[in-house]
Design a protein around this motif. Sequence first.
Motif, PDB file in Angstrom:
ATOM      1  N   PRO A 123       0.838  -1.200   0.000  1.00 55.28           N
ATOM      2  CA  PRO A 123       0.000   0.000   0.000  1.00 55.28           C
ATOM      3  C   PRO A 123       0.871   1.247   0.000  1.00 55.28           C
ATOM      4  CG  PRO A 123       0.127  -0.922   2.203  1.00 55.28           C
ATOM      5  CD  PRO A 123       0.829  -1.894   1.289  1.00 55.28           C
ATOM      6  N   PRO A 124       0.304   2.400  -0.341  1.00 52.95           N
ATOM      7  CA  PRO A 124       1.102   3.631  -0.336  1.00 52.95           C
ATOM      8  C   PRO A 124       1.499   4.009   1.087  1.00 52.95           C
ATOM      9  CG  PRO A 124      -0.954   3.910  -1.555  1.00 52.95           C
ATOM     10  CD  PRO A 124      -1.065   2.635  -0.800  1.00 52.95           C
ATOM     11  N   ASP A 125       2.775   4.160   1.321  1.00 53.70           N
ATOM     12  CA  ASP A 125       3.257   4.580   2.631  1.00 53.70           C
ATOM     13  C   ASP A 125       4.711   5.027   2.488  1.00 53.70           C
ATOM     14  OD1 ASP A 125       4.237   4.781   5.301  1.00 53.70           O
ATOM     15  OD2 ASP A 125       2.604   3.493   5.973  1.00 53.70           O
ATOM     16  N   ALA A 126       4.912   6.327   2.398  1.00 55.20           N
ATOM     17  CA  ALA A 126       6.251   6.863   2.171  1.00 55.20           C
ATOM     18  C   ALA A 126       7.190   6.552   3.324  1.00 55.20           C
ATOM     19  CB  ALA A 126       6.170   8.368   1.949  1.00 55.20           C
ATOM     20  N   LYS A 127       6.642   6.423   4.534  1.00 54.86           N
ATOM     21  CA  LYS A 127       7.494   6.131   5.682  1.00 54.86           C
ATOM     22  C   LYS A 127       8.046   4.722   5.618  1.00 54.86           C
ATOM     23  CE  LYS A 127       7.376   5.731  10.726  1.00 54.86           C
ATOM     24  NZ  LYS A 127       6.529   5.808  11.945  1.00 54.86           N
ATOM     25  N   LEU A 128       7.213   3.781   5.210  1.00 57.54           N
ATOM     26  CA  LEU A 128       7.611   2.382   5.265  1.00 57.54           C
ATOM     27  C   LEU A 128       8.241   1.871   3.984  1.00 57.54           C
ATOM     28  CD1 LEU A 128       4.478   0.885   7.056  1.00 57.54           C
ATOM     29  CD2 LEU A 128       6.635   1.611   8.070  1.00 57.54           C
ATOM     30  N   PHE A 129       7.861   2.425   2.845  1.00 61.72           N
ATOM     31  CA  PHE A 129       8.240   1.795   1.584  1.00 61.72           C
ATOM     32  C   PHE A 129       9.126   2.670   0.697  1.00 61.72           C
ATOM     33  CE2 PHE A 129       4.098  -0.188   2.708  1.00 61.72           C
ATOM     34  CZ  PHE A 129       4.596  -1.454   2.993  1.00 61.72           C
ATOM     35  N   THR A 130       9.856   3.567   1.297  1.00 58.23           N
ATOM     36  CA  THR A 130      10.750   4.410   0.516  1.00 58.23           C
ATOM     37  C   THR A 130      11.920   3.604  -0.047  1.00 58.23           C
ATOM     38  OG1 THR A 130      10.242   6.529   1.562  1.00 58.23           O
ATOM     39  CG2 THR A 130      12.470   6.255   0.728  1.00 58.23           C
ATOM     40  N   ASP A 131      12.171   3.786  -1.323  1.00 61.72           N
ATOM     41  CA  ASP A 131      13.361   3.232  -1.963  1.00 61.72           C
ATOM     42  C   ASP A 131      14.519   4.159  -1.641  1.00 61.72           C
ATOM     43  OD1 ASP A 131      15.433   2.625  -3.684  1.00 61.72           O
ATOM     44  OD2 ASP A 131      14.167   2.324  -5.432  1.00 61.72           O
ATOM     45  N   PRO A 132      15.521   3.714  -0.892  1.00 61.75           N
ATOM     46  CA  PRO A 132      16.609   4.620  -0.490  1.00 61.75           C
ATOM     47  C   PRO A 132      17.427   5.127  -1.661  1.00 61.75           C
ATOM     48  CG  PRO A 132      17.158   2.354   0.054  1.00 61.75           C
ATOM     49  CD  PRO A 132      15.720   2.351  -0.368  1.00 61.75           C
TER      50      PRO A 132
END
Length: 747
Positions: A123-132
């Motif tokens: 699901p969309p979640d910038a905190k959890l799923f950010t590609d570094p």
Amino acid sequence: MSQGLLDAGRSAERAAASSGVSRRSFLKMSAAAGGGLLLGFSFDAGAQGDSAARKSVVGGDGNEAPQDGVFEPNAFVQIDRTGKVTLIIPKVEMGQGVYTSIPMLIAEELEVPLDSVTLDHAPPDAKLFTDPLLGGQLTGGSTSIRYAWEPMRRAGATARVALIAAAAQQWSVDAGECHAKNGEVLHDASGRRASYGQLVDAAAKLPAPQNVTLKNPKDFTLIGKPTKRLDSPEKVDGSALFGLDVRVPNMVYAAIVNCPVFGGTLARVDDTHAKQIPGVTQIVKIDNGVAVIGAHTWAAKRGAAALVIEWNEGATANLSMRQIVGDLANAAQQQPGAVARKDGDVQQAFGGAKTRVDAVYQQPFLAHATMEPINCTVHVRADACEIWVGTQVPTRAIDAGVAVTGLKPEQIVLHNHLLGGGFGRRLEVDAITQALKVGKQVNAPVKVFWTREEDIQHDMYRPFYYDRISAGLDANGKPVAWQHRIVGSSIMARFAPPAFKNGIDPDAVEVAADLPYDLPNQLIEYVRQEPHTVPTAFWRGVGPTRGTFVVESFIDECAAAAKTDPVQYRRNLLGKSPRALGVLDVATRAANWGPPMPKGQGRGVSVMHAFGSFFAMVADVSVTNGEVRVNRVVAAVDCGMVVNPTTIEAQVQGGIVFGISAALYSEITIERGRVQQRNFTDYRILRIDEAPVIEVHIVPSGEAPGGIGEPGTAALAPAVTNAIYAATGQRLRHLPVGRQLMNTQSA
């Protein structure tokens, strides 16, 4: 995207490292809801906050089972009691094959058959799923395998070690006497074996193993082997769901008519005739367009065609290509450039050079022209909103929902689907925003679709670039001075403002500012020049596509001035880049570089280092009465460790075809503030009978994986234009070459 977002990601990594946070802090095991083993892991510590906060999330010592809805790692591997492995991953599939390659990483280290791994989109979640590597939850920049390579393998290995430990504990044997194979743990001495499904509950109670050892590449049984795409069957039988396939109960359809002039707005509309079309139910007005709502697609399209619209065309109603190119040329000559790279003393080196070579290169606006036209389905209600779309940026889609509806993020649900081509177009949310504006006025789910004409005439375009480049050659023809000024729109300044620093767009100067060649004195500059209201965005290959065309074409010009074979000229400059030299040698040997070509035929070469990969291409072309045909392309690829060679070959082939279309035919031109092209009849792409023979040679490498989705496009154009020069003696510095060559020869 390119270097700018990579730099932003690396800043996060450095911040994490300075705080003492380690990657292994995020390997946590717990019992899955309904039974089984849940392994959470992070791709990067930088997006997660401090270690104390994480410890409080999972419990006192970091190993207790989490409370429901509390534990939030970046991605999960779940193994249920049947042995089924589910991977939740925040990358989208748009034809590049990641829904096969990433599961291969898990399956290899976990020791399970690939067909036992299924994938669910995160699901969309910038905190959890950010590609570094990119600094956000998005798919692009040819980073998917690069960022997943170690974390996914480590997650699989950690789960495997835990399952072995659980079995060893049950059997009262040493874990070192056990091994995993084909979804089971085996103890050869006693002949005992247990499936993963039988072990998951016990494994979930154990502490997460730390510092697990990954497989030696020589022991890989899956990685590096040709593997069929897992998503092919559903695409063949039609069961695959793209955004355009979405059907929702009580859904209506909306055909959009956008203002034809950039920046224009709606003045008034006469919808009398449109309302009389059977099936038309509503006419919706938005700031820059009109949507006709119908019970089905045909009604909506017929209604849109029946509208009589008056537009406020605005200040750019007279904008033309002459003005756009003139502004770029003036900026290249008169505006100071921001320095992207400066080595040595370029002016002094020019003073001592025996020969000076100067050139101006131009590259046009390009549309993405994805096979799946732009579409978005929304259902906007007072207290909630749902969005069905195929997007490369799910979190930005949620942001668009918040901005248009005023709802909170948790009130918006995004259903992300397979993408029928992205190429950077679906990194943008303009169409999602527009669909939401329409949806606010429709009391039902509504599918907003753009016709092919709307898609091409209202795209966000690859910028028009204007390059001035010069080189000073010594008595042996070697470049001793190199000056390159790049002028064009800054995508980064809009898309990722923190990456636009000191006047430099890192995407625009990529490749140009980091050449594999030994050039002792360099000055690389960038001048930002926006094309009035023409919207610009990333296009397949991003900065390296435009940079490689200029650099590799100009290297050929220098070779010609030095009266040296283009391949030998490059070899003389690549002593400090053995991987670049390696792909050049492989490609030229495979292409039989050297023997003269028949009259009217030519062979050209290009070399590129971008996206963490090294490419060389050799193109064979024939020119007849001004018509160019690419007959054969030989590509050599060093992309580090190979996950799925089948995917690499397919991506390079697709990138080459995409690149040939742009090199020979494709361009967007603007007159009276309007895009002149409408469909594939005048925005031409390569046709099936024009496709060349393509050979892809993968160079073995033990380096970490590089990107593969975009380099094939990025390296192609100069190989073709250099081949045209070899065939005709005409140096073509403006793309596309097709019309230009025909006009030149007829003159």
